[in-house]
Scaffold this active site. Sequence first.
Site, PDB file in Angstrom:
ATOM      1  N   ALA A  25      -1.317   6.775  -7.176  1.00  0.00           N
ATOM      2  CA  ALA A  25      -2.574   6.928  -6.430  1.00  0.00           C
ATOM      3  C   ALA A  25      -2.719   8.294  -5.757  1.00  0.00           C
ATOM      4  CB  ALA A  25      -2.671   5.834  -5.375  1.00  0.00           C
ATOM      5  N   ARG A  37      -2.118   1.102  -1.670  1.00  0.00           N
ATOM      6  CA  ARG A  37      -0.893   0.592  -1.044  1.00  0.00           C
ATOM      7  C   ARG A  37      -0.300   1.506   0.013  1.00  0.00           C
ATOM      8  NH1 ARG A  37       1.194  -3.432  -4.737  1.00  0.00           N
ATOM      9  NH2 ARG A  37       0.120  -3.192  -6.718  1.00  0.00           N
ATOM     10  N   HIS A 124      -1.470   0.407 -15.910  1.00  0.00           N
ATOM     11  CA  HIS A 124      -2.258  -0.594 -15.177  1.00  0.00           C
ATOM     12  C   HIS A 124      -3.680  -0.727 -15.734  1.00  0.00           C
ATOM     13  CE1 HIS A 124       0.597  -0.256 -11.449  1.00  0.00           C
ATOM     14  NE2 HIS A 124       1.137  -0.893 -12.462  1.00  0.00           N
TER      15      HIS A 124
END
Length: 252
Positions: A25, A37, A124
């Site tokens: 991220a 997160r 992902h």
Amino acid sequence: MTGAVPTPLPDWLTAARRITVLTGAGVSTDSGIPDYRGPDGVWTRDPDAEKLVTLCYYLADPEIRRRSWLMRRDLQAADPRPNAGHAALVDLERQGRLRALVTQNIDGLHQAAGSGPDRVLEIHGTVHEVLCTSCGDRTPMRAALDRVEAGEPDPACLVCGGVLKSATIYFGQLLEERVVEAAVAAAADCDVFLAVGTSLTVHPAAGLVEVAVRNGARVVVVNAEPTPYDDVADLVVHEPIGTALPRLVAAG
Ligand SMILES: [Zn+2]
């Protein structure tokens, strides 16, 4: 070594010819995409938001699906653009030194920056495609969002009527084996493993570091926060990614 990008760069880094990169991220936050997160992450502040990407809640609750479609629409409308970190990895590929670009990000910004789609492994998944949870039909996100904008709050699969979701991996969902296998192979077959903007706490991404180390690769970690793998890394950099990455991948 910990902290700033060393000058000059270590020889093993400038000499590396097969670099496998793992991005998380942190690489996309400069593009305005929130970190889910991190210490100030969306899920850290609002654990309830996690339900939006948990398969059983998503399948069971039409309200969660409606909220999800609005979120996807807003994300697409924000039109995030790649940043200096993405561009640095395109440079690395042009130098012929990129073995693979494994990413935990679902935003497609590596490809938007110019990374070869054949080099990018999206473990992902991607928000740019839609997947039917019943028949597996895959369609572009744009087409589904057009239906949302035309007044369908929870568009169903046009093939079978099943529930549609973004082609991203939700909690409670298995990763795509083919993609994970390719990522593991790339971690095993590199001379440097470069982990950028990832907390290295989520598997299988974290396990890729172990695979790389077992196979004799040097490890570089670039992240704002400490990671569980800083101890095994040959180089840990805490500088902002947008300035650190271009210097780390400068041609040797
Ligand atoms: Zn279907």
